[in-house]
Motif scaffolding. Structure first.
Motif, PDB file in Angstrom:
ATOM      1  N   VAL A   1      13.604  32.376  40.916  1.00  0.00           N
ATOM      2  CA  VAL A   1      12.967  31.310  41.679  1.00  0.00           C
ATOM      3  C   VAL A   1      13.722  31.235  43.001  1.00  0.00           C
ATOM      4  O   VAL A   1      14.957  31.180  43.015  1.00  0.00           O
ATOM      5  N   ARG A   2      12.979  31.266  44.104  1.00  0.00           N
ATOM      6  CA  ARG A   2      13.592  31.297  45.429  1.00  0.00           C
ATOM      7  C   ARG A   2      13.045  30.175  46.297  1.00  0.00           C
ATOM      8  O   ARG A   2      11.885  29.790  46.172  1.00  0.00           O
ATOM      9  N   LEU A   3      13.880  29.713  47.188  1.00  0.00           N
ATOM     10  CA  LEU A   3      13.483  28.740  48.196  1.00  0.00           C
ATOM     11  C   LEU A   3      13.733  29.399  49.553  1.00  0.00           C
ATOM     12  O   LEU A   3      14.817  29.935  49.793  1.00  0.00           O
ATOM     13  N   HIS A   4      12.709  29.411  50.414  1.00  0.00           N
ATOM     14  CA  HIS A   4      12.845  29.921  51.778  1.00  0.00           C
ATOM     15  C   HIS A   4      12.736  28.736  52.738  1.00  0.00           C
ATOM     16  O   HIS A   4      11.860  27.887  52.569  1.00  0.00           O
ATOM     17  N   HIS A   5      13.626  28.713  53.718  1.00  0.00           N
ATOM     18  CA  HIS A   5      13.656  27.623  54.698  1.00  0.00           C
ATOM     19  C   HIS A   5      13.708  28.226  56.098  1.00  0.00           C
ATOM     20  O   HIS A   5      14.659  28.928  56.423  1.00  0.00           O
ATOM     21  N   TRP A   6      12.670  27.972  56.887  1.00  0.00           N
ATOM     22  CA  TRP A   6      12.667  28.393  58.286  1.00  0.00           C
ATOM     23  C   TRP A   6      13.340  27.267  59.058  1.00  0.00           C
ATOM     24  O   TRP A   6      12.731  26.237  59.324  1.00  0.00           O
ATOM     25  N   ASP A   7      14.612  27.443  59.403  1.00  0.00           N
ATOM     26  CA  ASP A   7      15.403  26.347  59.952  1.00  0.00           C
ATOM     27  C   ASP A   7      15.206  26.140  61.443  1.00  0.00           C
ATOM     28  O   ASP A   7      15.751  25.210  62.012  1.00  0.00           O
ATOM     29  N   ARG A   8      14.416  26.978  62.076  1.00  0.00           N
ATOM     30  CA  ARG A   8      14.056  26.757  63.473  1.00  0.00           C
ATOM     31  C   ARG A   8      12.672  27.338  63.699  1.00  0.00           C
ATOM     32  O   ARG A   8      12.206  28.167  62.908  1.00  0.00           O
ATOM     33  N   ALA A   9      12.017  26.901  64.745  1.00  0.00           N
ATOM     34  CA  ALA A   9      10.684  27.415  65.046  1.00  0.00           C
ATOM     35  C   ALA A   9      10.767  28.923  65.236  1.00  0.00           C
ATOM     36  O   ALA A   9      11.705  29.433  65.848  1.00  0.00           O
ATOM     37  N   ASP A  10       9.812  29.642  64.692  1.00  0.00           N
ATOM     38  CA  ASP A  10       9.844  31.097  64.756  1.00  0.00           C
ATOM     39  C   ASP A  10       8.435  31.612  64.993  1.00  0.00           C
ATOM     40  O   ASP A  10       7.606  31.589  64.091  1.00  0.00           O
ATOM     41  N   VAL A  11       8.169  32.027  66.222  1.00  0.00           N
ATOM     42  CA  VAL A  11       6.846  32.567  66.528  1.00  0.00           C
ATOM     43  C   VAL A  11       6.818  34.084  66.400  1.00  0.00           C
ATOM     44  O   VAL A  11       5.797  34.706  66.589  1.00  0.00           O
ATOM     45  N   SER A  12       7.969  34.674  66.085  1.00  0.00           N
ATOM     46  CA  SER A  12       8.007  36.120  65.880  1.00  0.00           C
ATOM     47  C   SER A  12       7.429  36.452  64.509  1.00  0.00           C
ATOM     48  O   SER A  12       7.215  35.579  63.677  1.00  0.00           O
ATOM     49  N   GLN A  13       7.181  37.731  64.305  1.00  0.00           N
ATOM     50  CA  GLN A  13       6.680  38.186  63.010  1.00  0.00           C
ATOM     51  C   GLN A  13       7.761  38.970  62.289  1.00  0.00           C
ATOM     52  O   GLN A  13       8.492  39.733  62.902  1.00  0.00           O
ATOM     53  N   GLU A  14       7.816  38.770  60.987  1.00  0.00           N
ATOM     54  CA  GLU A  14       8.678  39.599  60.144  1.00  0.00           C
ATOM     55  C   GLU A  14       8.140  41.026  60.170  1.00  0.00           C
ATOM     56  O   GLU A  14       6.988  41.259  60.536  1.00  0.00           O
ATOM     57  N   ASP A  15       8.962  41.962  59.714  1.00  0.00           N
ATOM     58  CA  ASP A  15       8.455  43.306  59.481  1.00  0.00           C
ATOM     59  C   ASP A  15       7.325  43.221  58.456  1.00  0.00           C
ATOM     60  O   ASP A  15       7.350  42.385  57.543  1.00  0.00           O
ATOM     61  N   ILE A  16       6.344  44.079  58.596  1.00  0.00           N
ATOM     62  CA  ILE A  16       5.295  44.196  57.582  1.00  0.00           C
ATOM     63  C   ILE A  16       5.950  44.816  56.359  1.00  0.00           C
ATOM     64  O   ILE A  16       6.699  45.778  56.464  1.00  0.00           O
ATOM     65  N   HIS A  17       5.693  44.238  55.179  1.00  0.00           N
ATOM     66  CA  HIS A  17       6.401  44.693  53.983  1.00  0.00           C
ATOM     67  C   HIS A  17       5.611  44.386  52.716  1.00  0.00           C
ATOM     68  O   HIS A  17       4.730  43.539  52.703  1.00  0.00           O
ATOM     69  N   SER A  18       5.971  45.098  51.653  1.00  0.00           N
ATOM     70  CA  SER A  18       5.531  44.753  50.301  1.00  0.00           C
ATOM     71  C   SER A  18       6.779  44.311  49.559  1.00  0.00           C
ATOM     72  O   SER A  18       7.830  44.126  50.167  1.00  0.00           O
ATOM     73  N   HIS A  19       6.678  44.138  48.256  1.00  0.00           N
ATOM     74  CA  HIS A  19       7.818  43.676  47.462  1.00  0.00           C
ATOM     75  C   HIS A  19       7.980  44.539  46.223  1.00  0.00           C
ATOM     76  O   HIS A  19       7.078  45.296  45.860  1.00  0.00           O
ATOM     77  N   CYS A  20       9.099  44.378  45.553  1.00  0.00           N
ATOM     78  CA  CYS A  20       9.346  45.141  44.320  1.00  0.00           C
ATOM     79  C   CYS A  20       8.857  44.374  43.090  1.00  0.00           C
ATOM     80  O   CYS A  20       8.983  44.862  41.974  1.00  0.00           O
ATOM     81  N   ALA A  21       8.290  43.180  43.301  1.00  0.00           N
ATOM     82  CA  ALA A  21       7.801  42.350  42.188  1.00  0.00           C
ATOM     83  C   ALA A  21       6.657  41.463  42.684  1.00  0.00           C
ATOM     84  O   ALA A  21       6.553  41.182  43.874  1.00  0.00           O
ATOM     85  N   HIS A  22       5.811  41.036  41.759  1.00  0.00           N
ATOM     86  CA  HIS A  22       4.768  40.066  42.079  1.00  0.00           C
ATOM     87  C   HIS A  22       5.428  38.699  42.280  1.00  0.00           C
ATOM     88  O   HIS A  22       6.476  38.417  41.696  1.00  0.00           O
TER      89      HIS A  22
END
Length: 165
Positions: free
Chosen positions: A16-37
């Motif tokens: 179980v993960r929590l993601h927090h964008w701690d500042r405004a971010d108009v950039s894009q992450e790298d395009i990616h898939s994951h190793c799990a659903h």
């Protein structure tokens, strides 16, 4: 910047993960898939989630990431050039949920400052793909870092206060 907190790590690889964008971010992450659903819920804020398909082309370098038990992290192998075609973009706000199969290519963009998501991850069962701009090194995706406990405590307390209000 996105902070990732692993709230629960199971012996079988689920988490179980929590993601927090701690500042405004108009950039894009790298395009990616994951190793799990995984399934994710936006708890606070808003973000855009973009879905892609691979196409022949030269716009990005494709890396395959496979978890290496001995190394304790994913190891990248460059696999040539590709292009990605964005086929969907959606804006997700507080209360919205989304699911991704491990093989789905996506990224997050336009995250509002303070956005928080909580996600449940299944078992690692496949390679992940990452598309990076030409000239970018792959090790950035395999780096593991931490933060001092007091800093993590402050970040989590801030999220709790915002949830309580």
């Amino acid at each position: 910047m996105t902070l990732k907190f692993v709230i629960l790590a199971c012996d079988d690889g689920g988490s179980v993960r929590l993601h927090h964008w701690d500042r405004a971010d108009v950039s894009q992450e790298d395009i990616h898939s994951h190793c799990a659903h995984f399934e994710s819920r936006v708890v606070l804020g808003r973000l855009s989630e973009n879905a892609y398909s691979l196409c022949p082309g030269e716009s990005h370098v494709l890396f395959r990431y496979r978890f290496d038990e001995l190394a304790g992290h994913s190891v990248a192998v460059a696999c040539g050039a590709v292009t990605a075609l964005r086929r969907e973009q959606r804006t997700l706000v507080r209360g919205d949920t989304y699911s991704k199969w491990a093989s789905d290519l996506h990224n997050v963009s336009d995250a509002e400052q303070g956005t928080v998501t909580v996600s449940a991850w299944g078992l690692r069962h496949c390679e992940a793909l990452v598309l990076k701009p030409h000239g970018t090194e792959a090790e950035g995706c395999a780096v593991s870092s931490g933060m001092p406990v007091p800093s993590a405590r402050i970040a989590l307390q801030d999220i709790r206060k915002r949830l309580d209000s």
